[in-house]
Design a protein around this motif. Structure first.
Motif, short mmCIF file in Angstrom:
data_model
loop_
_atom_site.label_atom_id
_atom_site.label_comp_id
_atom_site.label_asym_id
_atom_site.label_seq_id
_atom_site.Cartn_x
_atom_site.Cartn_y
_atom_site.Cartn_z
N ILE A 164 0.74 -1.30 -0.19
CA ILE A 164 -0.59 -0.04 0.22
C ILE A 164 0.85 1.38 0.00
CG2 ILE A 164 -2.02 -1.03 0.97
CD1 ILE A 164 -1.17 0.24 3.57
N ASP A 165 2.20 1.25 0.83
CA ASP A 165 2.89 1.95 0.87
C ASP A 165 3.49 3.15 -0.55
OD1 ASP A 165 4.50 3.79 1.90
OD2 ASP A 165 6.73 2.78 1.66
N GLY A 166 2.58 4.27 -0.95
CA GLY A 166 2.79 5.56 -2.03
C GLY A 166 1.28 4.90 -3.44
N ALA A 167 -0.21 4.59 -2.43
CA ALA A 167 -1.15 4.70 -2.70
C ALA A 167 -1.13 5.83 -2.66
CB ALA A 167 -1.55 3.29 -3.27
N VAL A 168 -2.24 6.59 -3.83
CA VAL A 168 -3.10 7.58 -2.99
C VAL A 168 -4.92 7.60 -2.99
CG1 VAL A 168 -3.27 10.05 -3.32
CG2 VAL A 168 -0.81 9.27 -3.66
N ALA A 169 -4.95 8.12 -2.23
CA ALA A 169 -6.75 7.41 -2.75
C ALA A 169 -8.15 9.44 -2.47
CB ALA A 169 -7.66 6.49 -2.33
N ASP A 170 -8.17 9.52 -2.57
CA ASP A 170 -9.25 10.58 -1.88
C ASP A 170 -8.05 11.65 -1.20
OD1 ASP A 170 -11.36 9.41 -3.14
OD2 ASP A 170 -11.57 8.56 -1.02
N GLY A 171 -7.08 11.45 -1.30
CA GLY A 171 -6.56 13.09 -0.67
C GLY A 171 -5.47 12.15 0.34
N PHE A 172 -5.31 11.03 0.63
CA PHE A 172 -4.65 10.22 1.42
C PHE A 172 -3.72 9.49 0.78
CE2 PHE A 172 -4.29 7.59 3.87
CZ PHE A 172 -3.28 7.56 5.76
N LYS A 173 -2.37 10.00 1.69
CA LYS A 173 -1.54 8.98 1.04
C LYS A 173 -0.88 7.75 2.10
CE LYS A 173 3.23 8.87 -1.31
NZ LYS A 173 4.45 10.17 -1.39
#
Length: 615
Positions: free
Chosen positions: A264-273
């Motif tokens: 999951i490290d580095g994934a971005v969703a809805d402004g959350f990294k």
């Protein structure tokens, strides 16, 4: 002078003749059959110091005269044969099914220096040497014809298919042999107490393989099946390991789906990294809790740089955040696994470290990058597993582990290991054909951690190996069921799973321990259809294919005659799906079915299908 030479020759012949007659008179043999009489094993003393066996199944000779035995300081003298039979049932803490028949016929052949113990089951045979440890083992597997074979190959695609006579170097088990369309064998070992793990040495341009391993105290195993799925479904490897001590309590072992922080490290969703830190961990725990998943696995670097000797696995890095996430997980009924590798495990007191993890309330340990010879790694693996059990910790060995050999029976906390190429690791991804080969080869040895179940098929922004995943999204979900593991570790973020609620429901429904498992159909390197019954009684079926599209008709007889109607949720690849061009296209169909029905599915290239049956 000429007369004297003749006299010497006559005397020499007279001296040797009794020994020759003695050797001939000492020929012995014993035949052992399986309980159902379909497998026949013959062991015989063919000369003074030679013991051989043959293996016949369904009236076909599959392994012709092959040597048995150990190098011994004494001549072999066949003293006696002790016959026995066992018919019982093993009830594992967790596994492929809740009740496992344990039924075999056994002979113990007593020789001068050691014994050979032979067991014959309905799905194969096993033998081991007892009473003597020897540098040299004479064991051979001399196959009756030039069959095709596949082999384990580390974190790479499996070797095979290759003709037995074409093997040009030492091969590692599991070795899977296709003798005919309805005749398969697997060669492996069980209960490796000590010595070198099994290797298979081919004799050039023949069908004979010998065992160069030294000082091995283990069962040599030949599993037999009429389909490749029979080999997967067998419990022969586990049954040859001892049960836990009667006083042992493993009720704390909780197998099931686990989320994971590494990819999951580095994934971005809805402004959350997402990072490997507390706020991201909480989101993963929330996903697990909402979907009745058992745990969160924390990977490397939580206690400092993973390969630094300065990284203290008790005090370093994010240890305070670890305390917080363990407490948070307890509130949500989600266990937390902690990573530990060989640098931290050997530069700091291992017993103290594992005891502390248990005292903190961790659920398990993922142990990585063990160093040493295969023999040393096996001893260290046994030691770690035992200490983890004493501290109520499940354990998962990664990064070139010793092959599984049924430890999960003696130590139910040994829930999985990376005995395969993981889905998206080592800066590469495996192709569809690798999955449908490894599950027919590697998985015979025991539970494997393959990290399937990605829903973000492009993996953009990931810190480690941000490469597209070569499968369809339905295949990714299907693989989580097909792969047997006590910790089904899925690698994506909550937002990606929540985007596909039907597929997430299928993964969430994989509630262990399994009540039953059955490989419905399949061919090595081609496709597989697997069925498992969850702890709540619901059945799940999953299918996966290689790079070729295919249509399959799946019989539902596994549901059980007279069990009534089921509501089937069928998720399959869309008409335009393809692992190279359109990975996420899929469709969901609901229908009522009974055990007498069939379900027809279409698999895209690199695709799969998921079916959930609810009463």
């Amino acid at each position: 002078m000429r007369f004297k030479n003749k006299l010497i020759v006559i005397i020499f012949i007279c001296i040797q003749l009794p020994a020759i007659l003695l050797a001939q008179s000492q020929k012995h043999s014993v035949t052992v059959t399986s309980p159902d009489k379909k497998i026949v094993v013959q062991i015989e003393q063919t000369s003074l110091n030679t013991i051989e066996y043959s293996f016949r199944a369904d009236n076909h000779l599959l392994i012709k005269q092959s040597k048995l035995g150990l190098e011994s300081p004494n001549n072999i003298h066949w003293n006696k044969v002790i016959n026995s039979s066992v018919k019982s049932v093993w009830k594992p803490v967790w596994g492929k099914r809740k009740n496992v028949p344990d039924h075999y016929n056994q002979v113990i052949i007593d020789f001068t220096s050691y014994q050979i113990k032979v067991r014959v089951y309905n799905d194969g045979m096993a033998f081991r040497y007892e009473g003597l440890t020897s540098e040299k083992e004479f064991t051979e597997f001399n196959f009756a014809d030039n069959y095709s074979a596949w082999y384990y190959n580390g974190e790479r695609h499996n070797i095979g298919p290759e003709k037995l006579s074409e093997a040009d170097n030492v091969r590692e088990p599991v070795m899977v042999v296709k003798a005919a369309e309805n005749s398969y064998m697997a060669v492996h070992e069980a209960n490796l107490e000590s010595g070198e793990p099994l290797l298979l040495q081919p004799k050039k341009e023949t069908t004979l393989f010998s065992v160069p391993s030294k000082n091995a105290k283990a069962w040599r195993v030949i599993i037999y099946g009429r389909t490749p799925g029979d080999l997967i479904d067998s419990h022969l490897i586990e049954l040859l390991n001892p049960e836990p001590a009667k006083a042992a309590d493993f009720s704390w072992v909780k197998p099931g789906v686990a989320v994971w922080d590494w990819r999951i490290d580095g994934a971005v969703a809805d402004g959350f990294k997402y990072e490997m830190s507390l706020e991201s961990w909480k989101r993963m725990v929330d996903l697990a809790s909402t979907n009745k998943m058992k745990s969160l696995v924390l990977d490397a670097n939580w206690y400092g740089e993973e390969f630094s000797k300065e990284s203290d696995p008790l005090k370093g890095g994010k240890v305070e955040q670890v305390h917080q996430i363990i407490a948070y997980g307890k509130q949500k009924n989600v266990g937390i696994w902690l990573y530990l590798n060989d640098v931290g495990g050997k530069n700091y007191p291992l017993e103290k470290t594992l005891k502390q993890y248990g005292d903190w309330g961790a659920a398990g340990v993922k142990y990585g990058f063990m160093q040493g010879s295969p023999e040393e790694k096996n001893i260290h693996t046994q030691h770690i597993t035992k200490i983890c059990a004493e501290n109520h910790l499940m354990v998962d060995f990664h990064d070139g582990p010793v092959h599984p050999y049924g430890q999960m029976r003696t130590w139910p906390n040994a829930v999985t290991r990376e005995f395969c190429q993981a889905q998206s690791d080592a800066r590469r991804v495996f192709q569809p054909k690798t999955f449908v080969t490894s599950v027919f080869v590697n998985m015979i040895a025991g539970p494997i951690d393959m990290n399937n179940g990605t829903f973000d098929m492009e993996q953009k922004g990931r810190v480690d190996n941000p490469m597209p995943v070569p499968s369809t999204i339905t295949a990714e979900a299907a693989r989580t069921l097909i792969t047997f593991s006590g910790a089904t570790i899925i690698p994506d973020i909550p937002e990606n799973y929540n985007k596909y609620p039907e597929l997430l429901k299928f993964i969430s429904a994989q509630q262990q321990p399994w009540q039953e498992s059955k490989t419905i159909s399949g061919e090595i390197a081609q496709y597989i259809v697997m069925a498992r019954q969850a702890a709540d009684g619901n059945w799940l079926i999953a299918a996966a294919t290689n790079e070729d599209a295919r249509s399959l008709r799946i019989p539902l007889s596994v549901l059980g005659i007279g069990k009534g109607n089921y509501k089937a949720m069928i998720i399959q690849d869309g008409k335009d799906a393809d692992f190279r061009t359109n990975k996420v296209s899929h469709e969901t169909i609901s229908k009522k079915v009974t055990s007498s029905d069939f379900i027809d599915i279409k698999l895209a290239p690199g695709g799969g299908a998921c079916i959930l049956f609810e009463k």
